[in-house]
Design an enzyme around this catalytic site. Structure first.
Site, short mmCIF file in Angstrom:
data_model
loop_
_atom_site.label_atom_id
_atom_site.label_comp_id
_atom_site.label_asym_id
_atom_site.label_seq_id
_atom_site.Cartn_x
_atom_site.Cartn_y
_atom_site.Cartn_z
N GLY A 1 0.84 -1.20 0.00
CA GLY A 1 0.00 0.00 0.00
C GLY A 1 0.88 1.25 0.00
NE ARG A 27 -1.88 -4.27 -2.10
CZ ARG A 27 -1.60 -3.89 -0.88
NH1 ARG A 27 -0.70 -4.50 -0.15
NH2 ARG A 27 -2.21 -2.86 -0.33
CG ASP A 34 4.97 -7.52 8.31
OD1 ASP A 34 5.82 -7.05 9.06
OD2 ASP A 34 4.51 -8.68 8.37
CB THR A 94 2.87 0.90 5.96
OG1 THR A 94 1.52 0.69 6.40
CG2 THR A 94 3.78 0.55 7.13
CG ASP A 117 -1.69 0.18 8.34
OD1 ASP A 117 -2.57 1.05 8.34
OD2 ASP A 117 -1.67 -0.79 7.57
CG ASP A 150 1.55 -2.42 10.30
OD1 ASP A 150 2.43 -1.78 9.70
OD2 ASP A 150 0.74 -3.17 9.72
NE ARG A 208 -5.53 -5.43 6.04
CZ ARG A 208 -4.98 -4.71 5.07
NH1 ARG A 208 -5.73 -3.90 4.37
NH2 ARG A 208 -3.70 -4.80 4.79
P1 ATP Z 1 0.87 -2.68 3.54
O1 ATP Z 1 1.21 -2.88 4.98
O2 ATP Z 1 0.68 -1.27 3.19
O3 ATP Z 1 -0.24 -3.58 3.05
P2 ATP Z 1 2.81 -4.55 2.55
O4 ATP Z 1 4.20 -4.40 2.08
O5 ATP Z 1 2.61 -5.38 3.79
O6 ATP Z 1 2.19 -3.12 2.71
P3 ATP Z 1 1.65 -6.65 0.91
O7 ATP Z 1 0.60 -6.59 -0.15
O8 ATP Z 1 1.45 -7.57 2.04
O9 ATP Z 1 1.90 -5.15 1.37
O10 ATP Z 1 3.04 -7.09 0.20
C1 ATP Z 1 3.53 -6.38 -0.92
C2 ATP Z 1 4.15 -7.34 -1.92
O11 ATP Z 1 5.25 -8.02 -1.27
C3 ATP Z 1 3.24 -8.46 -2.38
O12 ATP Z 1 2.40 -8.05 -3.45
C4 ATP Z 1 4.25 -9.49 -2.85
O13 ATP Z 1 4.74 -9.14 -4.13
C5 ATP Z 1 5.39 -9.31 -1.84
N1 ATP Z 1 5.32 -10.33 -0.79
C6 ATP Z 1 4.44 -10.39 0.24
N2 ATP Z 1 4.64 -11.49 1.00
C7 ATP Z 1 5.68 -12.15 0.44
C8 ATP Z 1 6.38 -13.36 0.75
N3 ATP Z 1 6.03 -14.12 1.79
N4 ATP Z 1 7.39 -13.73 -0.06
C9 ATP Z 1 7.74 -12.98 -1.13
N5 ATP Z 1 7.12 -11.84 -1.47
C10 ATP Z 1 6.12 -11.41 -0.71
#
Ligand code: ATP
Length: 319
Positions: free
Chosen positions: A11, A72, A103, A125, A127, A129, A171
Site C-alpha cells: 500500500g 500487488r 511487512d 506504510t 499503519d 505496524d 486492519r
Molecule cells: P501494507 O502494509 O501497506 O499492506 P505490505 O508491504 O505489507 O504493505 P503486501 O501486499 O502484504 O503489502 O506485500 C507487498 C508485496 O510483497 C506483495 O504483493 C508481494 O509481491 C510481496 N510479498 C508479500 N509477502 C511475500 C512473501 N512471503 N514472499 C515474497 N514476497 C512477498
C-alpha cells in the site's frame, strides 16, 4: 557497490517519494549508479527498471503517493518467479536493492537477500505496524489527515447533538485509531488489540448525555468492525442520533508532513549507507530518534504491540 535500485511496494503512503528521492540523491552523491523499479516487485519481473538521475526525483519530495508506483504481486512468493527478477537485476549489474514498503514487502526483500541480492527495507506504510521502528513513513501524515477530519466532524456533531462514529484504517494495528482518538479528543476508541464491550461504550455515551455533553465521537479501527456495524450495535443499547463517517483512502493520500519528509530522507540515506557497507537482510528504522537497523527475521518474530500506556491515557482523558 557500484549500482543499486529502489522500489516501492504494498500500500502506498505519503513520504514514499521523499524516501526514493533520498535513496537516489544519496547514491549519486557517492557516485553509485541508481535505478528505479516501477510498480514494485511486478516491475522487477517485467523489467520495468529505469536509470534515475538527480532530476528524476526533482519536485517529488512534497508529493503524496509514489511516482515509482506500487502493485500487488502475489506471484513473487514463488521462488522460480523471483529468479526472473533477480536475472533482470543481474543483467543490469545491480547488486543492491532498497525496498520501501510494509511487512509483506519486507518478506519479499528477505527472500531476495537470501537469494543473492543485497536488500535493505524502509518502513513505508501509514499503519505504523512494523517492528524495529517507532514510526513508519506516512503515519504522521495520515494521523494529521484523520485529526483534521475529526475536528471538522466535531463542529457539526456539536451543532446537531449527534454521536459520530469515525472509521479509520488499521486492519490489525490500532495505532492510527489510538493516536487520532487521543489527539482528536474522542470519547471512545476501538482498536483491534483490545476487545471492548459495546454496552460499555453505550453506557459512557449515556452518562455523557446526562452530564449535558453535546456530542460524542467514537473512533473505530476498520479491523474491529465497520462504522455501520458499530452504529447498529450501539442502537441495541442506546437511543442516540448517530452518523457514520468512513474516511477510507483519503487517509493514504496527501502531501507528506514535515515529520514524514524528514523521516523518509533520513531512512533513505541510511539505507544507501548500509548497502555501501555491504549489509543486507535488514530494515532501517528510528528508535528514540536514533537511526537503527534490524534483521528482517527479528522484525517478523513478534507482533507489533500497541502502546498500552497511551491506550489507558486516552480512556482516562475522555471521562
Ligand atoms: P501494507 O502494509 O501497506 O499492506 P505490505 O508491504 O505489507 O504493505 P503486501 O501486499 O502484504 O503489502 O506485500 C507487498 C508485496 O510483497 C506483495 O504483493 C508481494 O509481491 C510481496 N510479498 C508479500 N509477502 C511475500 C512473501 N512471503 N514472499 C515474497 N514476497 C512477498
Amino acid at each position: 557497490m557500484k549500482k543499486i535500485a529502489v522500489l516501492t511496494s504494498g500500500g502506498d503512503s505519503p513520504g514514499m517519494n521523499a524516501a526514493v528521492r533520498a535513496v537516489v540523491r544519496k547514491a549519486l552523491f557517492h557516485d553509485v549508479e541508481v535505478y528505479g523499479v516501477y510498480q514494485g516487485y511486478l516491475g522487477l519481473l517485467t523489467n520495468n527498471i529505469k536509470p534515475m538521475e538527480r532530476g528524476t526525483v526533482g519536485d517529488k519530495i512534497q508529493r503524496g503517493g509514489t511516482f515509482l508506483q506500487s502493485a500487488r504481486c502475489p506471484e513473487f512468493k514463488d521462488k522460480e518467479v523471483r529468479q526472473k527478477g533477480i536475472d533482470n537485476l543481474n543483467a543490469l549489474g545491480i547488486e543492491g536493492l532498497v525496498v520501501v514498503g510494509g511487512d509483506g514487502s519486507y518478506r519479499g526483500a528477505q527472500r531476495l537477500s537470501e537469494e543473492g541480492i543485497n536488500t535493505i527495507g524502509i518502513p513505508g506504510t501509514i499503519d505504523n505496524d512494523i517492528n524495529g521502528t517507532d514510526f513508519t513513513i506516512g503515519f504522521d501524515t495520515a494521523l494529521n489527515t484523520i485529526i483534521d477530519a475529526i475536528d471538522k466532524i466535531r463542529d457539526t456533531a456539536s451543532s446537531h447533538e449527534r454521536t459520530f462514529i469515525i472509521e479509520v484504517m488499521g486492519r490489525d494495528a490500532g495505532d492510527l485509531a489510538l493516536w487520532s482518538a487521543l489527539a482528536g479528543g474522542a470519547e471512545t476508541v476501538l482498536v483491534p488489540e483490545h476487545k471492548k464491550d459495546i454496552k460499555e461504550v453505550a453506557d459512557k455515551i449515556q452518562q455523557g448525555i446526562e452530564r449535558g455533553k453535546k456530542h460524542s465521537i467514537i473512533v473505530v479501527a476498520e479491523g474491529v468492525m465497520s462504522g455501520d456495524e458499530c452504529a447498529e450495535q450501539l442502537k441495541k443499547y442506546i437511543n442516540v442520533d448517530t452518523r457514520v463517517s468512513v474516511l477510507g483512502h483519503m487517509q493514504r493520500g496527501g502531501s507528506p508532513s514535515g515529520v514524514d519528509r524528514v523521516l523518509a530522507s533520513r531512512l533513505g540515506a541510511y539505507a544507501v549507507e548500509l548497502l555501501m557497507e555491504g549489509e543486507s537482510g535488514l530494515a532501517v528504522g528510528i528508535q528514540n530518534n536514533k537511526l537503527t537497523k534490524t534483521k528482517f527475521e527479528d522484525i517478523f518474530s513478534s507482533q507489533h504491540v500497541l502502546d498500552e500506556r497511551m491506550f489507558r491515557l486516552t480512556n482516562e482523558l475522555s471521562i
